[in-house]
Design a protein around this motif. Sequence first.
Motif, PDB file in Angstrom:
ATOM      1  N   GLY A 297      -0.247  -2.527   0.640  1.00  0.00           N
ATOM      2  CA  GLY A 297      -1.564  -3.159   0.577  1.00  0.00           C
ATOM      3  C   GLY A 297      -2.333  -3.036   1.877  1.00  0.00           C
ATOM      4  O   GLY A 297      -3.378  -3.656   2.065  1.00  0.00           O
TER       5      GLY A 297
ATOM      6  N   VAL B  87      -4.860  10.242  -3.090  1.00  0.00           N
ATOM      7  CA  VAL B  87      -5.514  10.057  -1.785  1.00  0.00           C
ATOM      8  C   VAL B  87      -6.165  11.375  -1.389  1.00  0.00           C
ATOM      9  O   VAL B  87      -5.533  12.422  -1.409  1.00  0.00           O
ATOM     10  CB  VAL B  87      -4.504   9.619  -0.695  1.00  0.00           C
ATOM     11  CG1 VAL B  87      -5.152   9.676   0.685  1.00  0.00           C
ATOM     12  CG2 VAL B  87      -3.996   8.215  -0.964  1.00  0.00           C
TER      13      VAL B  87
ATOM     14  N   LEU C 199      -1.671   7.289  -8.572  1.00  0.00           N
ATOM     15  CA  LEU C 199      -2.149   7.177  -7.196  1.00  0.00           C
ATOM     16  C   LEU C 199      -2.647   8.526  -6.685  1.00  0.00           C
ATOM     17  O   LEU C 199      -2.021   9.558  -6.906  1.00  0.00           O
ATOM     18  CB  LEU C 199      -0.991   6.692  -6.303  1.00  0.00           C
ATOM     19  CG  LEU C 199      -1.314   5.655  -5.231  1.00  0.00           C
ATOM     20  CD1 LEU C 199      -1.950   4.426  -5.864  1.00  0.00           C
ATOM     21  CD2 LEU C 199      -0.035   5.263  -4.502  1.00  0.00           C
TER      22      LEU C 199
ATOM     23  N   ILE D  53      -0.142   2.131   1.274  1.00  0.00           N
ATOM     24  CA  ILE D  53      -0.831   1.759   0.027  1.00  0.00           C
ATOM     25  C   ILE D  53       0.021   0.781  -0.771  1.00  0.00           C
ATOM     26  O   ILE D  53      -0.479  -0.217  -1.294  1.00  0.00           O
ATOM     27  CB  ILE D  53      -1.158   3.029  -0.803  1.00  0.00           C
ATOM     28  CG1 ILE D  53      -2.217   3.853  -0.078  1.00  0.00           C
ATOM     29  CG2 ILE D  53      -1.644   2.648  -2.201  1.00  0.00           C
ATOM     30  CD1 ILE D  53      -2.407   5.247  -0.647  1.00  0.00           C
TER      31      ILE D  53
ATOM     32  N   HIS E 231      -3.625   2.608  -8.823  1.00  0.00           N
ATOM     33  CA  HIS E 231      -3.329   1.194  -8.533  1.00  0.00           C
ATOM     34  C   HIS E 231      -1.848   1.006  -8.225  1.00  0.00           C
ATOM     35  O   HIS E 231      -0.998   1.772  -8.668  1.00  0.00           O
ATOM     36  CB  HIS E 231      -3.674   0.310  -9.748  1.00  0.00           C
ATOM     37  CG  HIS E 231      -5.083   0.465 -10.213  1.00  0.00           C
ATOM     38  ND1 HIS E 231      -6.138  -0.176  -9.606  1.00  0.00           N
ATOM     39  CD2 HIS E 231      -5.613   1.212 -11.223  1.00  0.00           C
ATOM     40  CE1 HIS E 231      -7.256   0.161 -10.234  1.00  0.00           C
ATOM     41  NE2 HIS E 231      -6.967   1.000 -11.215  1.00  0.00           N
TER      42      HIS E 231
ATOM     43  N   GLN F  19      -3.565  -0.146   3.010  1.00  0.00           N
ATOM     44  CA  GLN F  19      -4.530   0.944   2.892  1.00  0.00           C
ATOM     45  C   GLN F  19      -4.899   1.118   1.432  1.00  0.00           C
ATOM     46  O   GLN F  19      -4.100   0.834   0.532  1.00  0.00           O
ATOM     47  CB  GLN F  19      -3.925   2.239   3.457  1.00  0.00           C
ATOM     48  CG  GLN F  19      -4.898   3.403   3.538  1.00  0.00           C
ATOM     49  CD  GLN F  19      -4.303   4.590   4.293  1.00  0.00           C
ATOM     50  OE1 GLN F  19      -3.580   4.418   5.272  1.00  0.00           O
ATOM     51  NE2 GLN F  19      -4.609   5.804   3.850  1.00  0.00           N
ATOM     52  N   LYS F  20      -6.132   1.569   1.185  1.00  0.00           N
ATOM     53  CA  LYS F  20      -6.610   1.759  -0.184  1.00  0.00           C
ATOM     54  C   LYS F  20      -6.414   3.213  -0.613  1.00  0.00           C
ATOM     55  O   LYS F  20      -6.601   4.135   0.188  1.00  0.00           O
ATOM     56  CB  LYS F  20      -8.098   1.413  -0.287  1.00  0.00           C
ATOM     57  CG  LYS F  20      -8.413  -0.049  -0.010  1.00  0.00           C
ATOM     58  CD  LYS F  20      -8.116  -0.901  -1.219  1.00  0.00           C
ATOM     59  CE  LYS F  20      -8.590  -2.341  -0.987  1.00  0.00           C
ATOM     60  NZ  LYS F  20      -8.125  -3.225  -2.060  1.00  0.00           N
ATOM     61  N   ALA F  21      -6.071   3.397  -1.870  1.00  0.00           N
ATOM     62  CA  ALA F  21      -5.983   4.745  -2.427  1.00  0.00           C
ATOM     63  C   ALA F  21      -7.373   5.193  -2.883  1.00  0.00           C
ATOM     64  O   ALA F  21      -8.251   4.366  -3.143  1.00  0.00           O
ATOM     65  CB  ALA F  21      -5.023   4.756  -3.608  1.00  0.00           C
ATOM     66  N   THR F  22      -7.586   6.507  -2.962  1.00  0.00           N
ATOM     67  CA  THR F  22      -8.845   7.022  -3.500  1.00  0.00           C
ATOM     68  C   THR F  22      -8.946   6.682  -4.983  1.00  0.00           C
ATOM     69  O   THR F  22     -10.002   6.270  -5.468  1.00  0.00           O
ATOM     70  CB  THR F  22      -8.916   8.555  -3.315  1.00  0.00           C
ATOM     71  OG1 THR F  22      -8.645   8.876  -1.952  1.00  0.00           O
ATOM     72  CG2 THR F  22     -10.288   9.079  -3.697  1.00  0.00           C
ATOM     73  N   ARG F  23      -7.829   6.845  -5.676  1.00  0.00           N
ATOM     74  CA  ARG F  23      -7.753   6.477  -7.097  1.00  0.00           C
ATOM     75  C   ARG F  23      -6.377   5.897  -7.376  1.00  0.00           C
ATOM     76  O   ARG F  23      -5.421   6.161  -6.648  1.00  0.00           O
ATOM     77  CB  ARG F  23      -7.963   7.709  -8.004  1.00  0.00           C
ATOM     78  CG  ARG F  23      -9.349   8.289  -7.984  1.00  0.00           C
ATOM     79  CD  ARG F  23      -9.498   9.400  -9.028  1.00  0.00           C
ATOM     80  NE  ARG F  23      -8.510  10.469  -8.861  1.00  0.00           N
ATOM     81  CZ  ARG F  23      -8.638  11.430  -7.971  1.00  0.00           C
ATOM     82  NH1 ARG F  23      -9.663  11.467  -7.146  1.00  0.00           N
ATOM     83  NH2 ARG F  23      -7.701  12.376  -7.882  1.00  0.00           N
TER      84      ARG F  23
END
Length: 544
Positions: free
Chosen positions: A49, A9, A7, A46, A57, A51-55
Amino acid sequence: MISVDNLAVEFSGTTLFSDVNFVINPTDKIALMGKNGAGKSTMMKIVAGAQKATRGHVRTPKEAVIAYLPQHLLTEDDCTVFEEAAKAFKQVFEMRDEMDALNKELETRTDYESDSYMKIIEKVSDLGEKFYALEEVNYDAEVEKALKGLGFKQEDFTRQTKEFSGGWRMRIELAKILLQKPDLILLDEPTNHIDIESVIWLEDFLVNKANAVMVISHDRAFIDNITNRTIEVTMGRIYDYKANYTHYLQLREERRSHQIKAYQEQQKFIADNKAFIERFKGTYSKTNQVSSRERMLEKLQIIEIDEVDNSALKLRFPPSPRSGDYPVTVKDVAKSYGETVVFKDANMSIARGEKVCFVGRNGEGKSTMIKAVLNEIEVEGTCQLGHNVKVGYFAQNQASLLDPKLTIFQTVDEVAEGDVRTQIKNILGRFMFSGDDLEKKVSVLSGGEKTRLAMVKLLLEPVNLLILDEPTNHLDLKSKDVLKEALLEFDGTLILVSHDRDFLQGLSQKVFEFKNKRVIEHFETIDAFLERNRIQSIEDINLM
């Protein structure tokens, strides 16, 4: 098992954290720790669910239920408390309603051989398999148990949610989470605004009935009691400890000591090699050794020492002017709103220099009594402040009363008088506001910053009766410790309302308990009172 893989951000080119990996097991009770701004709430969002991470999963099993309680939330205003809590079973009710609708459609259709008819039968069969596989539950009874466990009364169930404060709305949301029986519960500051009994009830539930839990909290006693693992977010990475918060602090200090030792040894190693290179740089017989050491130093990864948050509130109350022997006297006081009795026949005498606590469930009259003592509301009976009493009052919603349009400096400058006006910058500096911070608008401050700013006003003039109503909401652990030290040293009279047990311990010699429309005086420390009442409280309110 929920897996967090690689993960990262980033915001505007700045990395909050990166290459974060950990696994949440079915029985883990995790405290997510780190200084303000480290990325704790972002990481929790994150995993939830939200918020989205930059990279990277977050991998969850297909049927896993993750329930998330954010720090700031809004329940809907168009329904009752019971209806809002029952939304926990929304999917079950939707499944049942869809089955009923499909069965009615099958009753009216006659195209028994058609593909569409067969598809409806298949769908009903699928839904039925899922629905009837669910444990048979009396949903109304479950909702009732959860709401009562969190402090709601039967008559509250039919009231509109918009009638309740933010703290009570948070409890409704918490009830919905508990009713879902999730595989993972994510809680961001869940104990803000809930009373001691409800915190104890929540602890008991999370320890004995919940599956995996991840919590962000500044309530030391709460996180120590419920967690068996601590994940620290610091300097863009994480450290994972199989320990509760107090044990984690010891382990973190040991880790930092090892880092400092390794860093010092590495710096000596670098200095020795640089000295060798400088000494033999032009020596033909040492050319290979010099080149080898230069390459080695270029590739060397410098050991980092974990940052320590050295910013700390510097708080000391001014010496108190002498008051009369009894700063507060309450005689045969009663208060009602319409037909609702808050309390009656209340009596209390608080002596000069005494430190007392008001405890009890929300709504039992603690804040009402404070308003009566301050003559802000009318009551039956007598509430009297003693001779030469100078009151410093921190209300439960004090931080929210600040003018959002003013800057930090203007907020204090507006109320400061006399010589203290020349000391405003120094006072604000003691509360961790300095430099450009002073020009920040109140509207952009965090909850903790607003609480600290509201507290500045208490130091502008010496007082001898300090009344604090939930002063620790939004304060971090370090700031709470500093406030507690200042209160222990305060030489005036203290009335304290707080749900934070760790903060309360050692702070009072007498307890006034607000319960069942009465005010009961206990001649014991808050520590003894809490210890004596803990088991009884759990038995009283553990309804699930």
